[in-house]
Design an enzyme around this catalytic site. Structure first.
Site, PDB file in Angstrom:
ATOM      1  N   GLY A 230       0.821  -1.207   0.000  1.00  0.00           N
ATOM      2  CA  GLY A 230       0.000   0.000   0.000  1.00  0.00           C
ATOM      3  C   GLY A 230       0.846   1.244   0.000  1.00  0.00           C
ATOM      4  N   ASN A 231       0.220   2.383   0.196  1.00  0.00           N
ATOM      5  CA  ASN A 231       0.969   3.635   0.277  1.00  0.00           C
ATOM      6  C   ASN A 231       0.322   4.539   1.316  1.00  0.00           C
ATOM      7  OD1 ASN A 231      -1.028   5.472  -1.089  1.00  0.00           O
ATOM      8  ND2 ASN A 231      -0.677   4.007  -2.763  1.00  0.00           N
ATOM      9  N   ARG A 232       0.945   5.663   1.573  1.00  0.00           N
ATOM     10  CA  ARG A 232       0.539   6.501   2.704  1.00  0.00           C
ATOM     11  C   ARG A 232      -0.445   7.590   2.325  1.00  0.00           C
ATOM     12  NH1 ARG A 232       6.425   7.865   4.486  1.00  0.00           N
ATOM     13  NH2 ARG A 232       5.370   9.579   5.562  1.00  0.00           N
ATOM     14  N   SER A 233      -1.062   7.507   1.166  1.00  0.00           N
ATOM     15  CA  SER A 233      -2.028   8.544   0.797  1.00  0.00           C
ATOM     16  C   SER A 233      -3.172   8.607   1.818  1.00  0.00           C
ATOM     17  CB  SER A 233      -2.612   8.226  -0.585  1.00  0.00           C
ATOM     18  OG  SER A 233      -3.675   9.115  -0.867  1.00  0.00           O
TER      19      SER A 233
END
Ligand code: CTP
Ligand code: CA
Length: 233
Positions: free
Chosen positions: A33-36
């Site tokens: 995933g990512n930190r958006s």
């Protein structure tokens, strides 16, 4: 809030906004995933609805936030789900804004069972496959008059400054507007403020001062409204 202070310059315009991050499953319990946070996409949706637009918000994973008022909210998880939902909604939209942080890659295989560690086997290596570039597909598929806006978070490096990278990305993507956030030093990720540039395909470049995500949303919709009125649709 003072509702009548806002322009209704997007009255009846059909707009699609993607927001948040995607998650690419590795096994039933793990993902890449990512930190958006999704906050910028939500702010864009809120401001567009306040200015009269008919808004569809395609949201990946975000921090906990209230659903924006008067917006058709659809939730997705993977980049592929986001892709399908965006294309479906974009088919009838006059403006598409890709604010989502779409994973560039997904694990080449998704294990059906939880991946186990073992002292008898080598540690696993994760192979990745490339996800489709939704923004590039939107540009390739667009009907005349549709306005397409991209987002980019850039850092300067040995190949160029933030602006150099952003100009190259605008050309490569072929969208009408590119919102560029300069990242690093605590900017853009998991914070309330953004700073960067708004680049237009006609070569116009305006700096975006440090401000709230709502202010950035206002700057973006002002530019989109200019675009719509100058193209006479
Ligand atoms: N985007 C997209 N589909 C992808 C990746 C990105 O639609 N698979 C969109 C993003 O929503 C954003 C824009 O493309 O609006 C730019 O994303 P960015 O990650 O900066 O661009 P990339 O082409 O993926 O380049 P990079 O290698 O710098 O990540
Ligand atoms: Ca990317």
């Amino acid at each position: 809030a003072v509702p009548d202070a806002l322009p209704r310059d997007l009255e009846g315009r059909r707009v699609v906004i993607s927001a948040g991050g995607t998650r690419e499953p590795l096994d039933p319990v793990r993902y890449l995933g990512n930190r958006s946070s999704g906050k910028q996409g939500y702010a864009l949706a809120r401001v567009a609805a306040q200015r009269g637009a008919q808004v569809t918000l395609i949201a990946g994973h975000t921090v906990e936030m209230p659903d924006p008022a008067g917006v058709d909210l659809r939730r997705v998880s993977t980049a592929e789900q986001l892709r399908v939902a965006v294309h479906e909604a974009a088919a009838t939209a006059e403006v598409v804004v890709m604010a989502a942080a779409v994973a560039d890659f997904r694990p080449a295989a998704r294990a059906d069972y939880k991946i186990k560690k073992s002292d008898d086997a080598p540690d696993p290596v994760i192979r990745l496959d490339r996800n489709a570039d939704i923004l590039a597909e939107l540009v390739a598929a667009r009907e005349a008059g549709q306005v397409i806006v991209g987002f980019a978070a850039e850092t300067g490096d040995e190949h160029g400054t933030v602006l150099d990278h952003a100009r190259a990305k605008l050309k490569r993507k072929g969208c009408d507007l590119l919102v560029v956030n300069a990242v690093g030093e605590g900017k853009a990720f998991e914070v309330e403020d953004n700073a960067g540039w708004l680049l237009s395909a006609d070569g116009a470049e305006r700096p975006i001062p440090l401000g709230s995500k709502s202010q950035l949303a206002t700057t973006v919709w002002d530019a989109v409204a200019d675009f719509i009125s100058s193209s006479g649709s």
